[in-house]
Scaffold this motif. Structure first.
Motif, PDB file in Angstrom:
ATOM      1  N   GLU A 414       0.828  -1.211   0.000  1.00  0.00           N
ATOM      2  CA  GLU A 414       0.000   0.000   0.000  1.00  0.00           C
ATOM      3  C   GLU A 414       0.862   1.261   0.000  1.00  0.00           C
ATOM      4  O   GLU A 414       0.536   2.255  -0.660  1.00  0.00           O
ATOM      5  N   GLN A 415       1.965   1.214   0.729  1.00  0.00           N
ATOM      6  CA  GLN A 415       2.865   2.371   0.765  1.00  0.00           C
ATOM      7  C   GLN A 415       3.470   2.626  -0.612  1.00  0.00           C
ATOM      8  O   GLN A 415       3.554   3.773  -1.068  1.00  0.00           O
ATOM      9  N   ILE A 416       3.888   1.560  -1.281  1.00  0.00           N
ATOM     10  CA  ILE A 416       4.472   1.695  -2.620  1.00  0.00           C
ATOM     11  C   ILE A 416       3.450   2.259  -3.604  1.00  0.00           C
ATOM     12  O   ILE A 416       3.777   3.102  -4.446  1.00  0.00           O
ATOM     13  N   GLU A 417       2.217   1.817  -3.488  1.00  0.00           N
ATOM     14  CA  GLU A 417       1.175   2.295  -4.393  1.00  0.00           C
ATOM     15  C   GLU A 417       0.927   3.795  -4.240  1.00  0.00           C
ATOM     16  O   GLU A 417       0.485   4.455  -5.180  1.00  0.00           O
ATOM     17  N   ARG A 418       1.219   4.345  -3.067  1.00  0.00           N
ATOM     18  CA  ARG A 418       0.986   5.774  -2.823  1.00  0.00           C
ATOM     19  C   ARG A 418       2.154   6.646  -3.295  1.00  0.00           C
ATOM     20  O   ARG A 418       2.028   7.871  -3.331  1.00  0.00           O
ATOM     21  N   ILE A 419       3.289   6.050  -3.627  1.00  0.00           N
ATOM     22  CA  ILE A 419       4.460   6.821  -4.035  1.00  0.00           C
ATOM     23  C   ILE A 419       4.493   6.902  -5.557  1.00  0.00           C
ATOM     24  O   ILE A 419       4.622   5.884  -6.246  1.00  0.00           O
ATOM     25  N   GLY A 420       4.387   8.096  -6.065  1.00  0.00           N
ATOM     26  CA  GLY A 420       4.190   8.287  -7.494  1.00  0.00           C
ATOM     27  C   GLY A 420       5.356   7.887  -8.375  1.00  0.00           C
ATOM     28  O   GLY A 420       5.158   7.569  -9.555  1.00  0.00           O
ATOM     29  N   ASN A 421       6.589   7.898  -7.847  1.00  0.00           N
ATOM     30  CA  ASN A 421       7.733   7.602  -8.723  1.00  0.00           C
ATOM     31  C   ASN A 421       8.259   6.178  -8.557  1.00  0.00           C
ATOM     32  O   ASN A 421       9.399   5.892  -8.895  1.00  0.00           O
ATOM     33  N   ILE A 422       7.425   5.288  -8.002  1.00  0.00           N
ATOM     34  CA  ILE A 422       7.765   3.858  -7.965  1.00  0.00           C
ATOM     35  C   ILE A 422       6.856   3.120  -8.933  1.00  0.00           C
ATOM     36  O   ILE A 422       5.634   3.270  -8.897  1.00  0.00           O
ATOM     37  N   GLU A 423       7.453   2.314  -9.795  1.00  0.00           N
ATOM     38  CA  GLU A 423       6.701   1.555 -10.787  1.00  0.00           C
ATOM     39  C   GLU A 423       7.063   0.073 -10.664  1.00  0.00           C
ATOM     40  O   GLU A 423       8.247  -0.281 -10.604  1.00  0.00           O
ATOM     41  N   VAL A 424       6.054  -0.773 -10.598  1.00  0.00           N
ATOM     42  CA  VAL A 424       6.262  -2.221 -10.473  1.00  0.00           C
ATOM     43  C   VAL A 424       6.088  -2.867 -11.843  1.00  0.00           C
ATOM     44  O   VAL A 424       5.069  -2.662 -12.512  1.00  0.00           O
ATOM     45  N   HIS A 425       7.086  -3.645 -12.272  1.00  0.00           N
ATOM     46  CA  HIS A 425       7.045  -4.349 -13.557  1.00  0.00           C
ATOM     47  C   HIS A 425       6.959  -5.848 -13.288  1.00  0.00           C
ATOM     48  O   HIS A 425       7.861  -6.438 -12.692  1.00  0.00           O
ATOM     49  N   THR A 426       5.863  -6.455 -13.701  1.00  0.00           N
ATOM     50  CA  THR A 426       5.673  -7.893 -13.499  1.00  0.00           C
ATOM     51  C   THR A 426       6.190  -8.679 -14.699  1.00  0.00           C
ATOM     52  O   THR A 426       6.322  -8.142 -15.800  1.00  0.00           O
ATOM     53  N   TYR A 427       6.491  -9.939 -14.449  1.00  0.00           N
ATOM     54  CA  TYR A 427       6.992 -10.861 -15.473  1.00  0.00           C
ATOM     55  C   TYR A 427       8.230 -10.298 -16.179  1.00  0.00           C
ATOM     56  O   TYR A 427       8.295 -10.215 -17.399  1.00  0.00           O
ATOM     57  N   VAL A 428       9.198  -9.887 -15.380  1.00  0.00           N
ATOM     58  CA  VAL A 428      10.441  -9.331 -15.914  1.00  0.00           C
ATOM     59  C   VAL A 428      11.612  -9.958 -15.167  1.00  0.00           C
ATOM     60  O   VAL A 428      11.572 -10.107 -13.948  1.00  0.00           O
ATOM     61  N   GLU A 429      12.660 -10.328 -15.899  1.00  0.00           N
ATOM     62  CA  GLU A 429      13.897 -10.793 -15.280  1.00  0.00           C
ATOM     63  C   GLU A 429      15.075 -10.141 -15.984  1.00  0.00           C
ATOM     64  O   GLU A 429      14.970  -9.710 -17.144  1.00  0.00           O
ATOM     65  N   VAL A 430      16.196 -10.021 -15.255  1.00  0.00           N
ATOM     66  CA  VAL A 430      17.401  -9.445 -15.832  1.00  0.00           C
ATOM     67  C   VAL A 430      18.152 -10.530 -16.587  1.00  0.00           C
ATOM     68  O   VAL A 430      18.516 -11.557 -16.016  1.00  0.00           O
ATOM     69  N   ALA A 431      18.378 -10.287 -17.873  1.00  0.00           N
ATOM     70  CA  ALA A 431      19.048 -11.286 -18.722  1.00  0.00           C
ATOM     71  C   ALA A 431      20.516 -10.954 -18.956  1.00  0.00           C
ATOM     72  O   ALA A 431      21.281 -11.799 -19.434  1.00  0.00           O
TER      73      ALA A 431
END
Length: 552
Positions: A414-431
């Motif tokens: 919930e805290q992350i959702e309230r912070i405008g400059n945090i973006e969550v990317h699903t189904y991603v891995e570092v190659a």
């Protein structure tokens, strides 16, 4: 030396006089109490105090003030006296603003008005803050200086080691005028980095952590060769065991390979730990626990790697990497876990030069205005994202799955959702990662389709998995298939005790397959990976140590 100063700020004359009166009554013999009626007036007073060379211990500011509210004042005051402890006075209706201020100005505490009786509501808070302030070295008096390069992995390692061991230091770039001047004075070439100049003026060129620890006042050598209890690992479980062991009369030594606090010590804000409704940083919690252990008489050894454990009659023998050893009646294994290395091309070569494991708080200010990528979906990754969002233009959280709820606490989501400059990317891995001497690009991949894309960035922080630090215990204690230490009931199969167990009783709940050797915290098989449970297991292990010793 003049008395340190406690500053109180409130625009209500009645409240202002009351808080100053209560503070002066308790602390007036040791501290000078300065009262101000507004934020600007208090800042003027602070500037005058700074010019006179005096020190400020505590700042108490009312939240609701015209022209400049309490949060704005405390934020400005940090520039003048960054070591001063900060308290916000607030009404019940403003507690949400006070909680937000914890992240904005690293608030130490907030007090609800009225604070009567002060003996219960005011003085215990200020007592604790003054104790913490007194225990913090004054960087204006003496400071360790680190001269390095921004993208130098050894320079980062030295700064990180000092920061995690709570040693104040000032960092200088080798190509800055002051950095160049100090290198020239020391007769050291800029290719030999890092260079550390200690508070007594000694120059260390690319020192080992052991050398650095010895020169900045950290203890590396035990005072004796036999103890009642040796605790291996100074994370929450180890600190808990050391506090309870020493406070209950056991001659206790706490051995840590790198820095107190473990993974929890790197957390920017722990908000679900009992007794800290406003949250507490890992560094603050670690420092309080460390001071508590030392107060009760525990010894703390830093940069000592334990490489072997063996029974020796009724004693237990611990061997260090330098060939020395330490004997003890009982052992608590609290070595915790380390972040799993991310296997992708280019990452290993760039570790410390843009690629970091864990929350490298020393690097956060350098991320100002830039984009930061964080790999991981557990609480440690979420806490780091919230912290870096204060500096970076945008923080990207990369997770392999489709939802944070599988591994992260709801309050943090919930805290992350309230912070405008945090973006969550699903189904991603570092190659993969690329860069000439530092991280410049990342290749990201969708694990479902295999599609890849390349992004430009200089910052990658990795929080994945947890592997126990137990390789040195192979063939000594029983471990599960992942390397975690088996204890208590998990060692008894179909009524049969573990092989080699000679005692006429079953192993105690936290006891390993070697009698007198206990495991606590994350290193224990099937433990709950939380700070509170680790501290509890550390305390429980000491209770079982007493039971074990009483039967000897």
């Amino acid at each position: 030396m003049t008395k340190p100063v406690i500053v109180t700020v409130d625009d209500d004359p009645v409240v202002s006089r009351a808080v100053a009166r209560d503070v002066r009554r308790r602390y007036g013999d040791r501290y000078r109490v300065v009262r101000a009626g507004s934020g600007p007036a208090a800042l003027d007073a602070l500037r005058e105090i700074k010019l006179r060379g005096e020190r400020v211990a505590v700042l108490l500011a009312d939240y609701r003030m015209p022209e400049m509210n309490g949060i704005q004042f405390l934020e400005s005051a940090m520039d003048l006296f960054p070591l001063a402890r900060r308290v916000l006075l607030t009404a019940y209706a403003d507690t949400e603003a006070a909680i937000d201020a914890i992240n904005l100005v690293d608030l130490d505490h907030y007090l609800l008005k009225p604070w009567n009786p002060p003996e219960e509501q005011l003085y215990p808070v200020i007592d604790a803050l003054l104790d913490a302030w007194l225990a913090t070295p004054d960087g204006d008096i003496a400071e360790t200086r680190v001269i390095g390069h921004r993208w130098s992995a050894p320079s980062f390692a030295a700064r990180d080691f000092l920061a995690r061991n709570l040693v104040p230091y000032r960092y200088l770039q080798a190509d800055d005028p002051e950095g160049e001047r100090l290198l020239a004075a020391a007769g050291v070439d800029a290719s030999e980095l890092p260079v550390i100049i200690t508070t007594d003026g000694e120059t260390l060129v690319t020192p080992t952590e052991t050398e650095l620890a010895a020169h900045v006042g950290l203890s590396t050598t035990p005072t004796g060769d036999f103890y009642d209890l040796v605790v291996v690992g100074a994370g929450p479980a180890g600190l808990g065991a050391a506090v309870y062991g020493a406070s209950e009369g056991l001659r206790t030594v706490l051995v840590e390979q790198r820095a107190t606090g473990g993974q929890a010590g790197q957390s920017s804000r722990i908000e679900n730990y009992l007794g800290f409704p406003d949250g507490v940083s890992g560094a603050q919690l670690t420092e309080r626990a460390r001071r508590q252990a030392l107060k009760f008489g525990a010894e703390l050894l830093t940069t000592r790697e334990v490489v072997g454990l063996e029974p020796a009659g009724s004693s237990r023998l611990l061997r260090f990497g330098d060939g020395t050893c330490l004997a003890t009646h009982a052992v608590v294994l609290a070595t915790g876990v380390s972040y799993r290395m991310l296997e992708a091309p280019g990452l290993a070569e760039l570790t410390g030069s843009g690629v970091f494991y864990g929350s490298a708080s020393t690097e956060a200010p350098s991320c100002s205005g830039e984009e930061v990528y964080i790999v991981g979906g557990a609480n440690s990754a979420g806490q780091a994202a919230v912290h870096f969002a204060r500096y970076a233009s945008r923080v990207h959280i990369l997770i392999r799955g489709g939802d944070l709820r599988r591994s992260m606490s709801q309050y943090l989501i919930e805290q992350i959702e309230r912070i405008g400059n945090i973006e969550v990317h699903t189904y991603v891995e570092v190659a993969g990662a690329e860069g000439a001497g530092r991280l410049e690009r990342l290749t990201l991949r969708d694990p479902r389709s295999g599609e890849t894309r390349t992004i430009d960035t200089s910052w990658l922080f990795i929080f994945i998995g947890a592997q126990p630090r137990t390789d040195w215990l192979e063939k000594v204690v029983h471990r599960d298939e992942r390397g975690f230490v088996l204890t208590g009931p998990d060692l008894v199969t179909a009524g049969e005790r573990p092989a080699g167990w000679a005692l006429p009783r079953d192993p105690y709940y936290l006891e390993s397959s070697v009698p007198g050797v206990f495991a606590a915290g994350d290193v224990r098989s099937e433990s709950l990976k939380r700070v509170a449970s680790a501290v509890g297991e550390g305390a429980m292990a000491v209770a079982l140590v007493h039971r074990y010793l009483a039967a000897q």
